[in-house]
Design a protein around this motif. Sequence first.
Motif, PDB file in Angstrom:
ATOM      1  N   ILE A   1     -92.996   9.114  16.732  1.00  0.00           N
ATOM      2  CA  ILE A   1     -91.556   8.942  16.921  1.00  0.00           C
ATOM      3  C   ILE A   1     -91.272   8.796  18.409  1.00  0.00           C
ATOM      4  O   ILE A   1     -91.667   9.640  19.220  1.00  0.00           O
ATOM      5  CB  ILE A   1     -90.784  10.121  16.321  1.00  0.00           C
ATOM      6  CG1 ILE A   1     -91.072  10.232  14.820  1.00  0.00           C
ATOM      7  CG2 ILE A   1     -89.299   9.967  16.575  1.00  0.00           C
ATOM      8  CD1 ILE A   1     -90.690   9.007  14.031  1.00  0.00           C
ATOM      9  N   THR A   2     -90.587   7.724  18.751  1.00  0.00           N
ATOM     10  CA  THR A   2     -90.255   7.458  20.155  1.00  0.00           C
ATOM     11  C   THR A   2     -88.838   7.896  20.509  1.00  0.00           C
ATOM     12  O   THR A   2     -88.575   8.247  21.656  1.00  0.00           O
ATOM     13  CB  THR A   2     -90.430   5.974  20.462  1.00  0.00           C
ATOM     14  OG1 THR A   2     -89.601   5.198  19.572  1.00  0.00           O
ATOM     15  CG2 THR A   2     -91.887   5.557  20.271  1.00  0.00           C
ATOM     16  N   GLU A   3     -87.915   7.878  19.524  1.00  0.00           N
ATOM     17  CA  GLU A   3     -86.543   8.312  19.785  1.00  0.00           C
ATOM     18  C   GLU A   3     -85.823   8.563  18.469  1.00  0.00           C
ATOM     19  O   GLU A   3     -86.291   8.167  17.392  1.00  0.00           O
ATOM     20  CB  GLU A   3     -85.779   7.271  20.603  1.00  0.00           C
ATOM     21  CG  GLU A   3     -85.527   5.967  19.863  1.00  0.00           C
ATOM     22  CD  GLU A   3     -84.653   5.005  20.648  1.00  0.00           C
ATOM     23  OE1 GLU A   3     -84.287   5.354  21.776  1.00  0.00           O
ATOM     24  OE2 GLU A   3     -84.330   3.932  20.122  1.00  0.00           O
ATOM     25  N   TYR A   4     -84.660   9.250  18.590  1.00  0.00           N
ATOM     26  CA  TYR A   4     -83.772   9.472  17.457  1.00  0.00           C
ATOM     27  C   TYR A   4     -82.428   8.816  17.759  1.00  0.00           C
ATOM     28  O   TYR A   4     -81.940   8.848  18.898  1.00  0.00           O
ATOM     29  CB  TYR A   4     -83.580  10.957  17.183  1.00  0.00           C
ATOM     30  CG  TYR A   4     -84.818  11.648  16.690  1.00  0.00           C
ATOM     31  CD1 TYR A   4     -85.199  11.583  15.355  1.00  0.00           C
ATOM     32  CD2 TYR A   4     -85.622  12.377  17.569  1.00  0.00           C
ATOM     33  CE1 TYR A   4     -86.349  12.212  14.903  1.00  0.00           C
ATOM     34  CE2 TYR A   4     -86.770  13.016  17.122  1.00  0.00           C
ATOM     35  CZ  TYR A   4     -87.122  12.924  15.793  1.00  0.00           C
ATOM     36  OH  TYR A   4     -88.276  13.545  15.344  1.00  0.00           O
ATOM     37  N   LYS A   5     -81.838   8.267  16.723  1.00  0.00           N
ATOM     38  CA  LYS A   5     -80.565   7.573  16.856  1.00  0.00           C
ATOM     39  C   LYS A   5     -79.530   8.304  16.002  1.00  0.00           C
ATOM     40  O   LYS A   5     -79.760   8.552  14.808  1.00  0.00           O
ATOM     41  CB  LYS A   5     -80.718   6.125  16.388  1.00  0.00           C
ATOM     42  CG  LYS A   5     -79.460   5.288  16.465  1.00  0.00           C
ATOM     43  CD  LYS A   5     -79.755   3.868  15.982  1.00  0.00           C
ATOM     44  CE  LYS A   5     -78.497   3.011  16.003  1.00  0.00           C
ATOM     45  NZ  LYS A   5     -78.786   1.642  15.490  1.00  0.00           N
TER      46      LYS A   5
ATOM     47  N   ALA B   1     -84.827   7.948  12.699  1.00  0.00           N
ATOM     48  CA  ALA B   1     -86.004   8.142  13.553  1.00  0.00           C
ATOM     49  C   ALA B   1     -86.644   6.788  13.787  1.00  0.00           C
ATOM     50  O   ALA B   1     -86.738   5.956  12.866  1.00  0.00           O
ATOM     51  CB  ALA B   1     -86.997   9.105  12.905  1.00  0.00           C
ATOM     52  N   ARG B   2     -87.125   6.562  15.005  1.00  0.00           N
ATOM     53  CA  ARG B   2     -87.715   5.267  15.341  1.00  0.00           C
ATOM     54  C   ARG B   2     -89.139   5.461  15.845  1.00  0.00           C
ATOM     55  O   ARG B   2     -89.411   6.367  16.631  1.00  0.00           O
ATOM     56  CB  ARG B   2     -86.890   4.582  16.432  1.00  0.00           C
ATOM     57  CG  ARG B   2     -87.395   3.179  16.797  1.00  0.00           C
ATOM     58  CD  ARG B   2     -86.728   2.679  18.070  1.00  0.00           C
ATOM     59  NE  ARG B   2     -85.289   2.554  17.916  1.00  0.00           N
ATOM     60  CZ  ARG B   2     -84.686   1.478  17.408  1.00  0.00           C
ATOM     61  NH1 ARG B   2     -85.410   0.438  16.993  1.00  0.00           N
ATOM     62  NH2 ARG B   2     -83.372   1.431  17.307  1.00  0.00           N
ATOM     63  N   ASN B   3     -90.064   4.610  15.358  1.00  0.00           N
ATOM     64  CA  ASN B   3     -91.402   4.514  15.931  1.00  0.00           C
ATOM     65  C   ASN B   3     -91.644   3.075  16.373  1.00  0.00           C
ATOM     66  O   ASN B   3     -90.706   2.277  16.431  1.00  0.00           O
ATOM     67  CB  ASN B   3     -92.467   5.009  14.953  1.00  0.00           C
ATOM     68  CG  ASN B   3     -92.525   4.184  13.676  1.00  0.00           C
ATOM     69  OD1 ASN B   3     -91.982   3.075  13.616  1.00  0.00           O
ATOM     70  ND2 ASN B   3     -93.194   4.708  12.659  1.00  0.00           N
ATOM     71  N   SER B   4     -92.879   2.758  16.684  1.00  0.00           N
ATOM     72  CA  SER B   4     -93.150   1.420  17.217  1.00  0.00           C
ATOM     73  C   SER B   4     -92.937   0.318  16.192  1.00  0.00           C
ATOM     74  O   SER B   4     -92.833  -0.856  16.560  1.00  0.00           O
ATOM     75  CB  SER B   4     -94.585   1.352  17.739  1.00  0.00           C
ATOM     76  OG  SER B   4     -95.509   1.583  16.689  1.00  0.00           O
ATOM     77  N   LYS B   5     -92.844   0.681  14.907  1.00  0.00           N
ATOM     78  CA  LYS B   5     -92.696  -0.333  13.858  1.00  0.00           C
ATOM     79  C   LYS B   5     -91.291  -0.435  13.313  1.00  0.00           C
ATOM     80  O   LYS B   5     -91.007  -1.337  12.526  1.00  0.00           O
ATOM     81  CB  LYS B   5     -93.665  -0.037  12.702  1.00  0.00           C
ATOM     82  CG  LYS B   5     -95.137  -0.043  13.092  1.00  0.00           C
ATOM     83  CD  LYS B   5     -95.581  -1.419  13.575  1.00  0.00           C
ATOM     84  CE  LYS B   5     -97.066  -1.421  13.902  1.00  0.00           C
ATOM     85  NZ  LYS B   5     -97.535  -2.754  14.360  1.00  0.00           N
ATOM     86  N   GLY B   6     -90.362   0.463  13.690  1.00  0.00           N
ATOM     87  CA  GLY B   6     -88.998   0.333  13.207  1.00  0.00           C
ATOM     88  C   GLY B   6     -88.322   1.671  12.968  1.00  0.00           C
ATOM     89  O   GLY B   6     -88.806   2.743  13.389  1.00  0.00           O
TER      90      GLY B   6
ATOM     91  N   SER C   1     -84.158  11.528  22.911  1.00  0.00           N
ATOM     92  CA  SER C   1     -85.608  11.457  23.073  1.00  0.00           C
ATOM     93  C   SER C   1     -86.305  12.043  21.849  1.00  0.00           C
ATOM     94  O   SER C   1     -85.677  12.672  20.988  1.00  0.00           O
ATOM     95  CB  SER C   1     -86.039  12.215  24.333  1.00  0.00           C
ATOM     96  OG  SER C   1     -85.809  13.601  24.175  1.00  0.00           O
ATOM     97  N   SER C   2     -87.598  11.878  21.793  1.00  0.00           N
ATOM     98  CA  SER C   2     -88.372  12.357  20.648  1.00  0.00           C
ATOM     99  C   SER C   2     -88.442  13.871  20.595  1.00  0.00           C
ATOM    100  O   SER C   2     -88.826  14.434  19.562  1.00  0.00           O
ATOM    101  CB  SER C   2     -89.786  11.777  20.700  1.00  0.00           C
ATOM    102  OG  SER C   2     -90.436  12.158  21.910  1.00  0.00           O
TER     103      SER C   2
END
Length: 806
Positions: free
Chosen positions: A343-347, A384-389, A364-365
């Motif tokens: 997880i790179t960030e939360y929206k 939640a966002r990772n490198s794939k979406g 931030s994560s």
Amino acid sequence: MSQTWSILTAITLLAVQLCIGEKSCFIWSSAGPVVQRDTSFTVYCTFNFKCKKSMRSGQPPTLQRHIDLNSTTIYFNVVNITTDRTYSCECDTSKEPTKPDSCGMDISAGYQPDRPKNISCIYEVKNNESGVVFCSWNRGRDTYLGNSSVLWVRTSSGNHTGGPHSFPRKGTDLPSVSFSVPSSVQLISVWVQTQNKLGHAVSSIINYTLSDIAMPSAPVLGKPKCSSRECIIEVEQSVRTQHLEIQYKAAGQAWTSYRDQSVQTSAVQNRSISSLKPYRFYYLRARSKFSTGLWSLWSTNISSWTQEEAPAKQLDVWFAASDLKSQRVYWKEENVSISRGKITEYKVRVYSPDSGLNSITNFSSDARNYSLSNCANCEVTVWARNSKGLSPPATITARHTKAQASQDAQVTAGGHNVTISWRKAETTPPPTVYVVEWYPEGHKLEELRWVRLEGNDNHVVITDIKPYECYEGAVYAFYNENPVSRTMFAGVTTVMSAPTAAPSFEEKVEGHTVRVTWSELPRSQRGGCITNYTIYLENDSGNQEPYSAPASERMYVIKDLSPGVYSLWMTASTAKGEGPADQKLKIFIQEETPLFLLLVFVFILLIALVVLCLCQSSSVKQKFLVSFKCLMLDDVPDPRNSKWAKECTQEKGKMNLQLQLSNTSITEEEEEPILVDVEELPKQNSDVSKPTNVSSQLLPQISLSPKTEPTTPLYPLTTYIKSFSHDSDSSDHTQTSLDTNTTVDYISSHRMGSMEEGEDQEEEEEFAEMLGFFPTHNVFTEPLSFGGKLTLDAVKIDCSGFFQNS
């Protein structure tokens, strides 16, 4: 010749003894230097000198009780020896300057070797020409004597038999031997022989068919190439095999096997491992097998990450609020099976239908919550966002605390776990989700924990409960996203103790009442859930009175205390007991002044202040003195008895009023004039008009002969004025007017001289008869312009007109 040889021998022996030292004794054992453990034997010592004989044993050497066999030999019986032992004999000669050397012997104790058993052999095929046989066996118990073992092998290839060949076990503790055999060998026969100083033993013969114990070498795996759900690995083997097994596992999980039974066509082949999960760190290993025989050893482990995918499920989101201004949305860090990547960030999006608010914030994560302000019915969505979406949206509305309360939850604490159970909500439709939340008492927003359960669950086991901590929480039932019910629980703890400190408190004394306020104990000092607080009050006689307050209170009022000195202290209690009292305070209850007396005192003080302020004005002071004198009617003398009034009645035909404008005969020692106290009396004759100005309206001149009786009063009836002045210097002084035809008001601001006390009293009595002499006027409306002194000691007038005019 022989004699010469004997001499040379003696000389040689003497030289050797001189060089190496003379031996005093010789020691030996009846069982030899090596004996069987748990047996008995005898140790002997024979001495070469006459001396004091002794025998020692052990480490450090300990003197033993020996037995004398004869004059030169002693012995010692050893019973049930269990370990290696050293024995020594000593010879003590007091006559010799040097002590002879002692003699000693080491006894080794052990067992005979057991017969070897459980022989096992494996044939590892290195290549198509040869292989290596590994044989191991069980040697039995330890003999403590250092056994030596030999493996004997006899081979058979067709009709040819070879051997037997011996393969001694080399320097290793493991009883095993390896040897090479050609690929033409089909059968082998093996046995083991072992021995030590006490004896030897031989195993039975074991026959093996090499194809039954054949095992290929362990495969060699290359670096895998992985996608999100598959890994391809390169497998290299030295010989062709018919079976290949590959195992894989993620960190912390068990191995999963994948078997490939395809025939190997080359030494290096690629194998695909599917059914993997995204973003997992996998370990892989492999082994192979011929059509018969044994599986090879496992290869060395290799590892690799699978690639990421967009998060598969929505986040677990929860909401908590302590009041309308303290609201917070929480979300959990999902495991890798849901996040499927790093997880790179939360929206976070906040939408309010009331205010039209629609804001999006990125975190931030490391973020795990978002605080809301004045947003009672806001709808919060978290991704939640990772490198794939992005993950699917997780939405919660900040209103679940409005759920109806239901029956109490059952709490069972055991060890370091707590079980929360509840009765299923009787609603239609039934709940689809239960959420159990818990947190340390008073720290809901800071340390909230929760778990989401299916609708058919009715209990949960909570494991992250800290010892000596008090927890509370609730069970929520939801149908879809709508709250159905809420069940509260509190006072949950596992390991508890009595509090280790007392609460910090303050006291405030208000009359006969003491108000005690205190703060919570620090969490580290509570020892669990506080059940109550106790306030102790001790008087100066040593009598204590406890007052108990619930754990939820922070203030207690003690009323109706008697005056005196008290000692005050506090303690806190849990289910395990009462904590200590750290501080004791002294308080004083004083005798309280009655409220009525206090009000009277304040009222009198205010009046005195007002009077003091008014007395600073001379006019007010004069009016006050006059009014005060009017109230003291008993002190006013009667003017009709004054001396002057009597003289007027004797000389009816003539009035002599002398108004002395100045008096030069007044000495410097004459006292200062004093103020005049005036009192008005009611008018005695209403027919006489009341002049309004004393100075301008003068009475007409009245001349009466002695023979003529007056038909009218000698003087018009008027208001009577009483004036207090200084005593005149002489009783003969009289006051006359400047004009005998003019009658003036009888008033003076001062008098001349000083009069005798008796004369003053006589004049006051005569003046009392002259009630109607002066005209009525207000002594304060116009100034009096008389400079002479009044001969009367006191003038009395009616005060009613004075107060009316005032």
